[in-house]
Design an enzyme around this catalytic site. Structure first.
Site, PDB file in Angstrom:
ATOM      1  CB  ALA A   1     -19.658   6.730 -48.918  1.00 26.49           C
ATOM      2  CG  MET A   2     -24.645   2.755 -49.271  1.00 29.13           C
ATOM      3  SD  MET A   2     -25.953   1.550 -48.874  1.00 29.13           S
ATOM      4  CE  MET A   2     -25.006   0.057 -48.714  1.00 29.13           C
ATOM      5  CB  THR A   3     -26.768   7.778 -46.115  1.00 33.75           C
ATOM      6  OG1 THR A   3     -27.220   6.448 -45.857  1.00 33.75           O
ATOM      7  CG2 THR A   3     -27.863   8.760 -45.752  1.00 33.75           C
TER       8      THR A   3
ATOM      9  CB  ALA B   1     -31.608   1.885 -60.801  1.00 34.02           C
TER      10      ALA B   1
ATOM     11  CD  GLU C   1     -26.636  -2.578 -44.657  1.00 41.08           C
ATOM     12  OE1 GLU C   1     -26.768  -1.497 -44.037  1.00 41.08           O
ATOM     13  OE2 GLU C   1     -26.424  -2.615 -45.891  1.00 41.08           O
TER      14      GLU C   1
ATOM     15  CB  THR D   1     -36.792   3.381 -42.320  1.00 48.89           C
ATOM     16  OG1 THR D   1     -37.657   3.295 -43.474  1.00 48.89           O
ATOM     17  CG2 THR D   1     -35.848   4.563 -42.481  1.00 48.89           C
TER      18      THR D   1
ATOM     19  CD  GLU E   1     -41.114   3.598 -40.441  1.00 46.77           C
ATOM     20  OE1 GLU E   1     -41.599   3.544 -39.294  1.00 46.77           O
ATOM     21  OE2 GLU E   1     -39.881   3.683 -40.654  1.00 46.77           O
TER      22      GLU E   1
END
Length: 392
Positions: free
Chosen positions: A134-136, A188, A257, A380, A382
């Site tokens: 569960a990151m996002t 962080a 990943e 993403t 980007e």
């Protein structure tokens, strides 16, 4: 990626061992028998059958990179690459293999304490315990430093509050790796990873599996929202046993990943070309197979060339990963190029099917819908460009 390739029968993968070649045949047989025929049903129910996890475990296809002492195959990243490739070639977009085996299991093995590894990994390798991460969060995607989920120490527990979204394997997960702030004032350095044991939700007050998300594609993959309200996780479940290591742990694992996403991208492009060639040989237009027309040949020739380029790029990166020197920028290049190529090739191949390419019962339509997210998750494209750009 192997001598088994229908599209490139003479291709030899430089890193693949005899053991991995045998694994490829076994994985191809298993997934074509157990996964391919179930895609439509899994899409309708929005998850694979729970017993499919234990079937895959019994077949020896989960966590092949882990040591034998935990029930793994004592292999290397190449074993994971082989299974990922064959699963994708089998037309599967439902089984959360990559999240479970390639990503989450390696978090526990790389950073867990000896006690944590002994407690969790044997059940992970058999499929008895399904993994998710569960990151996002609803307002936080690629910027992991901005997560708002908190984990506050209270005696022998952490009290977790927050919400997560786009969580793969969320329906079946028994072990959930949660990215949370144990010290919100440290940025962080205040991020930690906690492992919640979610196999019995009724025994975990404050944990809720939220709504099932209706996605463009990958309809058979269980993707949900999750919420935590004063949920207690034992302090002994802090991954690695020390606070503030979460961001480092995440950054260390992201190249793996991203490479696994690239592997699946090239494999899907290869599968799309094979589907399009077979269809073009059978489909008649104006009295002849459409493969006889120059335009069709040229389109598929371009696609075949792109797939071969992708396979060689993947081979280079897998070799580096096996050798322990896959850096973030190279993994980002693989993810960026492979997923852009994947979407381009699948789109070209769908066009060859005409109207039938727009019908979801056709594998090419399922590929088209499933491919788009590849350029989004895992960071993403980007963000991939930004990471690559920092090396210029």
């Amino acid at each position: 990626m192997s001598e088994l390739s229908e599209l490139f029968p003479d291709y030899r993968c430089p890193w693949e061992s005899e053991d991995q070649r045998l694994l490829r045949k076994h994985a191809a047989s298993f997934f074509r028998k157990e996964a391919t025929p179930n895609q439509e049903r899994w899409a309708e129910q929005h998850h694979v059958d729970r017993e499919f996890w234990t079937k895959a475990g019994a077949a020896g296809l989960l966590c092949l990179e882990l040591p034998e002492e935990y029930g793994g195959g004592d292999g290397n990243f190449g074993h994971e690459a082989v299974v990922t490739h064959e699963l994708t070639l089998a037309g599967d977009s439902a089984f959360g293999f990559g999240v479970h085996s390639t990503i989450c299991a390696h978090y526990i093995h790389a950073f867990g304490t000896d006690e944590q590894k002994s407690r969790w990994l044997p059940r992970v390798t058999t499929g008895e315990a399904v993994l998710a991460i569960a990151m996002t969060e609803p307002g936080t995607g690629s910027d992991l430093q901005a997560v708002r989920t908190t984990a506050v120490r209270d005696g022998g527990d952490y009290v977790v509050n927050g919400s997560k979204t786009f969580i793969s394997n969320a329906t079946h997960c028994d072990l959930l790796i949660i990215v949370a702030k144990t010290d919100p004032g440290q940025g962080a350095k205040g991020i930690s990873l906690l492992v919640a044991e979610t196999h019995n939700p009724s025994g975990l007050p404050g944990f809720e599996r939220g709504r099932l998300l209706k996605k463009i594609g990958q309809h058979g993959q269980d993707t949900r929202e999750l919420s935590f309200i004063d949920m207690r996780v034992p302090a002994k479940n802090l991954l690695g046993g020390a606070e503030g290591q979460g961001f480092f742990q995440l950054m260390k694992q992201l190249p793996r990943e991203r490479l696994s996403i690239a592997i699946a991208g090239v494999a899907m492009a290869e599968a799309a070309v094979l589907e399009a060639i077979a269809y073009a040989k059978e489909r008649q237009a104006f009295g002849q197979p459409i493969l006889d027309y120059q335009n069709t040949k040229f389109v598929l020739a371009e696609c075949k060339a792109d797939v071969l380029a992708g396979k060689t790029l993947i081979d280079h990166c897998v070799q580096r990963c096996i050798g322990g020197n896959l850096d973030a920028a190279t993994a980002s290049m693989a993810k960026l190029w492979a997923t852009e190529m994947q979407c381009k090739v699948v789109d070209k191949c769908l066009q060859i099917f005409g109207g039938y390419g727009y019908i979801m019962e056709y594998p090419i339509a399922q590929m088209y819908a499933a491919a788009r997210v590849q350029r989004i998750y895992g960071g993403t494209n980007e963000i991939m460009k930004e990471l690559i750009g920092r090396t210029l």
